[in-house]
Every structure is written in C-alpha cells, then in structure tokens.
Design a protein around this motif. Structure first.
Motif, PDB file in Angstrom:
ATOM      1  N   CYS A  57       0.823  -1.213   0.000  1.00 23.57           N
ATOM      2  CA  CYS A  57       0.000   0.000   0.000  1.00 23.57           C
ATOM      3  C   CYS A  57       0.856   1.262   0.000  1.00 23.57           C
ATOM      4  CB  CYS A  57      -0.911   0.004   1.216  1.00 23.57           C
ATOM      5  SG  CYS A  57      -2.144  -1.325   1.208  1.00 23.57           S
ATOM      6  N   GLU A  75      -3.630  14.117   1.434  1.00 23.03           N
ATOM      7  CA  GLU A  75      -4.676  13.985   0.425  1.00 23.03           C
ATOM      8  C   GLU A  75      -4.246  13.094  -0.745  1.00 23.03           C
ATOM      9  OE1 GLU A  75      -5.906  17.887  -0.753  1.00 23.03           O
ATOM     10  OE2 GLU A  75      -6.874  18.319   1.157  1.00 23.03           O
ATOM     11  N   ASP A  76      -2.967  12.726  -0.787  1.00 23.24           N
ATOM     12  CA  ASP A  76      -2.476  11.891  -1.883  1.00 23.24           C
ATOM     13  C   ASP A  76      -2.756  10.404  -1.681  1.00 23.24           C
ATOM     14  OD1 ASP A  76      -1.517  14.056  -3.282  1.00 23.24           O
ATOM     15  OD2 ASP A  76       0.493  13.952  -2.422  1.00 23.24           O
ATOM     16  N   THR A  91      -4.958   7.044  -1.706  1.00 19.75           N
ATOM     17  CA  THR A  91      -6.063   6.671  -2.585  1.00 19.75           C
ATOM     18  C   THR A  91      -7.221   6.044  -1.785  1.00 19.75           C
ATOM     19  OG1 THR A  91      -5.300   4.408  -3.024  1.00 19.75           O
ATOM     20  CG2 THR A  91      -4.399   6.166  -4.423  1.00 19.75           C
ATOM     21  N   PHE A  92      -8.419   6.094  -2.358  1.00 17.20           N
ATOM     22  CA  PHE A  92      -9.577   5.464  -1.722  1.00 17.20           C
ATOM     23  C   PHE A  92      -9.332   3.967  -1.549  1.00 17.20           C
ATOM     24  CE2 PHE A  92     -11.950   9.081  -3.805  1.00 17.20           C
ATOM     25  CZ  PHE A  92     -12.239   9.741  -2.624  1.00 17.20           C
ATOM     26  N   ARG A  93      -8.672   3.366  -2.538  1.00 17.74           N
ATOM     27  CA  ARG A  93      -8.424   1.921  -2.494  1.00 17.74           C
ATOM     28  C   ARG A  93      -7.498   1.560  -1.336  1.00 17.74           C
ATOM     29  NH1 ARG A  93      -5.061  -1.434  -6.980  1.00 17.74           N
ATOM     30  NH2 ARG A  93      -5.480  -3.544  -6.220  1.00 17.74           N
ATOM     31  N   GLY A 146       0.418   4.534  -5.823  1.00 18.65           N
ATOM     32  CA  GLY A 146       0.198   5.838  -5.205  1.00 18.65           C
ATOM     33  C   GLY A 146       1.467   6.645  -5.233  1.00 18.65           C
TER      34      GLY A 146
END
Length: 281
Positions: free
Chosen positions: A8, A16-17, A19-21, A112
């Motif tokens: 991850c 804010e960088d 990710t939703f995932r 990411g």
C-alpha cells in the motif's frame, strides 16, 4: 485459503495523496506491517483506522518476513506500508515480497505516491529513461564504484539524500562525473515544496553558504550519447593503429573486418585506416 499481501502506497507528505483503495484496504485487512509504527499511527489516526499493526523494518526484515508469511499462509490478509511512498522502493519491502512468492502467497500492489517519480516529473529533464540509485551506499569502495559507473550513464539519474550528507554528495558527484544539469527537489508535496533547476557546481556554491534543510531528491542529467561516443573515440585514438588492428585480428576477425571495426572505433573512414597502415610500413 491463504491471505493476500497488499503493498500500500502512502503519502510522501500531503495526506490527500492517499487513494480510496488504500484507505479501504487498510481498514479491511487483518494486520498492517509498518516500517515505523510511530509514523504510521499518525496516518491511521487521521483516517480513523483501527487495524492492528506490527513493525517490519530493515533490522528485522528476514525473520519478521518469515513470520508474516506464515501468517499469510494461515489466511491472514496483511497490508505492508513504508514510512512514506511505495513499499519495496528503497525500503525492506522487497524481502517480504520475495518470501511471499516463494511460499505461493498472492501479492498485489496498490499504486500511489512515490518520491522518485514525483521528482522526475518535476525535473524538466528527460523522463523517457532513468536510473534510480536511491541512497548511495555508505561503504566508501561501493560508493566510489557506483559513482564511477555514473560517469557513462546516459539515462537521467535519481538519487535520494539526507540534508546532513547533501553537500558532500554533491562534491563527490562533481569530482567524479563533472558538472551536470541538476534539479534539486525537497519537501515534495508538502507546504514548503521546493524545486531548484541548477547545476552541480552552482548547487555546491549555494549549499556551502546555506545549510541544507529537508529531505532531498537529486535528479541529474545523463551524459549525451554524442559526448560518450567522442570520449570513446578519443580513448581508441590514443592506441597505436597497428595495436588497434591486432586487438581485432587476435579475436579471429579478417583484416577487412578488423579495419571496419577500427574505423568505427576511431570515427574515421576505412580508407583512412588503410592509408595510415600503408604509411606505417
């Protein structure tokens, strides 16, 4: 059923960088393996994630990877996070990935933030091909060998460096590879992000008078193929023509083939090689 290892990517500065995932995965896995739990707990608290953590770092990576792989084999789903950025890039993540594959554990990467790619895109230098060196080795011989290899590197070069080592590294680079275009990036994605388009020589002058602050990414221009070809031609020209011919004749090439290779090496025509050989008789 075995578990899955999730690599991850976490923010390198700006929260804010993420990710939703990655957020969903960090909430759903059974365990988070973190390079530094003290750093990761701040991230988890910010996003109200309660998943248990365990440490996985450079000094326990072999034994801890074996332990985590055994947990994965029993069905535990594990997320691996580094202090900042993408696991496996200049951190111990590669070891657990290797052990997981050996044990038949599924591994997936959640993309990411990554400091080297972020710096490269900001550099203003060629992005088509690049060589990532991460932090240069502390061992003097190994460090010198890598610096020497960079003299003929045609790709854009990316190096990480801490502020207290920056000036010395800049000087070593300058003394080994000469003056090059350089983009210095620091505090990437943070409030005081700085991108400085400069040269090695100018950067040395600047940081001799101003103490470096923050974590740096150095993006260096590779040597042009044209200059590299000229340097190679110059080194061949320092060899006597007859010796140059013998170099290829000893390899089993015919005289005609050897003359062609010599002409290519020296940047001259086959006719010039033939004329010089005649005049040397």
């Amino acid at each position: 059923m075995t578990g899955t290892l999730y690599l991850c990517a976490t923010p390198i500065g700006n929260l804010e960088d993420i990710t939703f995932r990655v957020l969903r995965t960090l909430k759903e896995v059974d365990l988070i393996a973190a390079e530094d739990t003290r750093n990761t707990i701040k991230l988890l608290n910010h996003f109200e994630i309660k998943t248990p953590m365990t440490s996985y770092h450079e000094y326990n990576k072999i034994d801890k990877a074996a332990y985590l792989v055994s947990k994965l084999s029993q069905g535990t789903n594990i997320a691996l996070v580094t202090d900042a950025g993408t696991p496996g890039i200049s951190d111990p993540g590669e070891e657990i990935v290797r052990q997981a594959y050996s044990a038949g554990i599924p591994v997936t990467s959640l993309p990411g933030a990554c400091a080297c790619v972020t710096a490269l895109t900001l550099s203003g230098l060629s992005t088509r091909r690049f060589a990532f060196e991460a932090f240069l080795p502390a061992d003097k011989k190994e460090r010198a060998a890598i610096l020497e290899s960079l003299k003929t590197e045609t790709r854009t070069i990316i190096i990480y460096e801490a502020p207290h080592h920056l000036l010395n590294t800049l000087k070593q680079l300058y003394n080994t590879i000469g003056n090059r275009k350089l983009t210095l990036c620091k505090e990437l994605t943070k409030l005081h992000e700085t991108v400085q388009l400069t040269t090695l020589e100018e950067a040395i002058d600047h940081y001799t008078d101003s103490a470096p602050k923050g974590e740096y990414v150095l993006v260096l221009e590779g040597i042009s193929r044209h200059i590299l070809d000229l340097q190679e031609q110059e080194s061949w020209r320092e060899m006597e023509l007859q010796d140059h011919m013998q170099h290829y004749l000893k390899q089993g090439l015919s005289k005609k083939e050897a003359m062609k290779k010599v002409a290519q090496d020296r940047g001259i025509s086959k006719r010039d090689v033939y004329q010089q050989l005649l005049s040397d008789r």
